[in-house]
Motif scaffolding. Structure first.
Motif, PDB file in Angstrom:
ATOM      1  N   ASN A  99     -49.572 -13.111   4.066  1.00 47.38           N
ATOM      2  CA  ASN A  99     -50.135 -12.240   5.097  1.00 47.38           C
ATOM      3  C   ASN A  99     -50.514 -13.049   6.334  1.00 47.38           C
ATOM      4  O   ASN A  99     -51.487 -13.805   6.316  1.00 47.38           O
ATOM      5  N   LEU A 100     -49.738 -12.871   7.400  1.00 51.37           N
ATOM      6  CA  LEU A 100     -50.030 -13.561   8.651  1.00 51.37           C
ATOM      7  C   LEU A 100     -50.303 -12.573   9.785  1.00 51.37           C
ATOM      8  O   LEU A 100     -50.146 -12.904  10.956  1.00 51.37           O
ATOM      9  N   ASN A 101     -50.732 -11.375   9.423  1.00 48.68           N
ATOM     10  CA  ASN A 101     -51.020 -10.370  10.457  1.00 48.68           C
ATOM     11  C   ASN A 101     -52.276 -10.706  11.247  1.00 48.68           C
ATOM     12  O   ASN A 101     -52.474 -10.201  12.343  1.00 48.68           O
ATOM     13  N   ASP A 102     -53.106 -11.588  10.678  1.00 50.82           N
ATOM     14  CA  ASP A 102     -54.352 -11.933  11.359  1.00 50.82           C
ATOM     15  C   ASP A 102     -54.217 -13.190  12.214  1.00 50.82           C
ATOM     16  O   ASP A 102     -55.211 -13.848  12.530  1.00 50.82           O
ATOM     17  N   SER A 150     -60.619 -19.388  17.133  1.00 48.26           N
ATOM     18  CA  SER A 150     -60.048 -20.364  16.218  1.00 48.26           C
ATOM     19  C   SER A 150     -58.607 -20.631  16.639  1.00 48.26           C
ATOM     20  O   SER A 150     -57.808 -19.702  16.755  1.00 48.26           O
ATOM     21  N   ALA A 151     -58.260 -21.891  16.907  1.00 49.50           N
ATOM     22  CA  ALA A 151     -56.921 -22.229  17.397  1.00 49.50           C
ATOM     23  C   ALA A 151     -56.510 -23.599  16.888  1.00 49.50           C
ATOM     24  O   ALA A 151     -57.320 -24.529  16.837  1.00 49.50           O
ATOM     25  N   LYS A 208     -53.918 -28.565  26.653  1.00 47.57           N
ATOM     26  CA  LYS A 208     -55.107 -28.168  27.415  1.00 47.57           C
ATOM     27  C   LYS A 208     -55.467 -26.717  27.136  1.00 47.57           C
ATOM     28  O   LYS A 208     -56.638 -26.368  26.954  1.00 47.57           O
ATOM     29  N   ALA A 209     -54.440 -25.848  27.105  1.00 48.55           N
ATOM     30  CA  ALA A 209     -54.675 -24.434  26.816  1.00 48.55           C
ATOM     31  C   ALA A 209     -55.281 -24.257  25.431  1.00 48.55           C
ATOM     32  O   ALA A 209     -56.171 -23.425  25.225  1.00 48.55           O
ATOM     33  N   LEU A 210     -54.803 -25.027  24.474  1.00 50.15           N
ATOM     34  CA  LEU A 210     -55.357 -24.986  23.121  1.00 50.15           C
ATOM     35  C   LEU A 210     -56.840 -25.337  23.127  1.00 50.15           C
ATOM     36  O   LEU A 210     -57.665 -24.620  22.525  1.00 50.15           O
ATOM     37  N   LYS A 211     -57.195 -26.413  23.808  1.00 52.74           N
ATOM     38  CA  LYS A 211     -58.603 -26.830  23.847  1.00 52.74           C
ATOM     39  C   LYS A 211     -59.484 -25.779  24.520  1.00 52.74           C
ATOM     40  O   LYS A 211     -60.625 -25.560  24.107  1.00 52.74           O
ATOM     41  N   LYS A 244     -56.500 -15.539  14.719  1.00 51.58           N
ATOM     42  CA  LYS A 244     -56.407 -16.982  14.886  1.00 51.58           C
ATOM     43  C   LYS A 244     -55.172 -17.305  15.721  1.00 51.58           C
ATOM     44  O   LYS A 244     -54.139 -16.638  15.603  1.00 51.58           O
ATOM     45  N   LEU A 245     -55.273 -18.316  16.570  1.00 50.09           N
ATOM     46  CA  LEU A 245     -54.157 -18.717  17.426  1.00 50.09           C
ATOM     47  C   LEU A 245     -53.477 -19.958  16.864  1.00 50.09           C
ATOM     48  O   LEU A 245     -54.136 -20.950  16.543  1.00 50.09           O
TER      49      LEU A 245
END
Length: 331
Positions: free
Chosen positions: A59-62, A35-36, A25-28, A3-4
């Motif tokens: 856990n934020l490795n993903d 998933s961002a 804009k990059a997010l969209k 996930k971003l």
């Protein structure tokens, strides 16, 4: 696919600027295939995650944290050193270095080259800023001779060139947010952009320079500086004119000549294809696939390539000098 999380200090008020719009804009674009979400870290905002709250999760490795705000990078890197971090590089020239564990995604080839020299052991990618599809030549009648946006404009442009042009033609200077910028570009014959002085004062460089390309896409003739990322796509004499060329009188002469020209100006859509949505989404997918693979590898393997630190550069220089002396005196 991780996930971003796009980290921004805030999304309104004092944080509103070109860099913010480019990042949103990059997010969209990323949301088309992954998933961002936005995560703020300076001001709390309704319906948005806040970084300090998020970091309480075990856990934020993903996930991947995408950082971009130049003046905050050092602080964010220190705070997120145990996580997967990507630097989305806009304007180069900030006084910080990045570890090889942080990949860099640049918005221009100019910025790509800058980080290629400064972080030679980092993974580096090129993802240009997007030119929205609304920026098109509509073939309208152009009732504005010269259009200028005051922000980032040089003192020469505002205090010397524009007053001289106002005596000879219709000039519109915009100093506030414009809702329908494509419509305004479609009404103008010439667009003036001179940001070199602004970026020198900021101590960093023009990372991309969106407005001249947007003006070109709308069929507007552009007189611009070619500093930094502008040199990625501006080609004086072929798709634009270099502003502040030798004398004010020569600038006025060239601008009036373009205004008085009866011919229409239009670049092929092929020229803009690199910066349109379809191409950027394709590039983004490739880059994110590689970033996910890299972060999988990073879990198992520490970095072991020697960096070009000042100490190592001094050592390499000493070895070079010693080698030359040995060759000269101890044959």
């Amino acid at each position: 696919m991780r996930k971003l999380y796009f980290l921004l200090p805030g999304t309104d008020g004092k944080f509103a600027c070109g860099g913010l719009w480019a990042e949103l804009k990059a997010l969209k674009l990323a949301q088309n295939f992954s998933s961002a979400d936005v995560v703020t870290y300076r001001q709390r905002e309704k319906d948005k995650l806040f970084l300090d709250d998020l970091l309480k999760e075990k856990n934020l490795n993903d996930v991947m944290f995408v950082i971009s705000w130049g003046f905050h990078i050092t602080e964010l890197v220190a705070k997120l050193k145990q996580y997967n971090v990507v630097y989305h590089a806009h304007s180069p020239g900030y006084a910080f270095r990045l570890p090889a564990s942080i990949p860099i995604v640049t918005v221009s080839r100019y910025t790509l080259g800058y980080w290629g020299e400064k972080s030679s052991n980092s993974l580096i990618y090129y993802l240009p800023n997007q030119i929205s599809d609304e920026f098109q030549n509509l073939g309208l009648e152009r009732d504005i001779d010269v259009l200028v946006q005051a922000r980032k404009s040089s003192e020469y442009l505002i205090k010397e060139l524009i007053p001289a042009l106002k005596k000879r033609c219709k000039v519109l200077v915009v100093d506030s947010y414009i809702e329908d910028l494509p419509g305004l570009f479609n009404r103008a014959k010439v667009y003036l952009y001179d940001s070199a002085e602004y970026w020198v004062q900021q101590g960093v460089s023009e990372g991309f320079g969106l407005q001249p390309m947007e003006a070109l896409a709308c069929g507007c003739q552009v007189f611009s500086s070619v500093n930094g990322g502008l040199a990625d796509y501006l080609d004086p004499g072929f798709n634009c004119y270099k502003i502040a060329g030798y004398s004010q009188e020569y600038d006025v002469q060239r601008i009036l000549k373009v205004i008085d020209s009866s011919g229409t100006f239009s670049l092929s859509e092929e020229f803009f294809a690199e910066y349109r949505t379809e191409n950027i989404i394709k590039r983004f997918q490739v880059i994110l696939d590689e970033l996910n693979e890299f972060f999988d590898h990073k879990i198992q393997q520490p970095s072991n390539i020697k960096s070009l630190t000042r100490v190592r550069m001094a050592k390499l220089l000493a070895q070079k000098i010693y080698g030359k002396l040995r060759k000269k005196y101890f044959k």
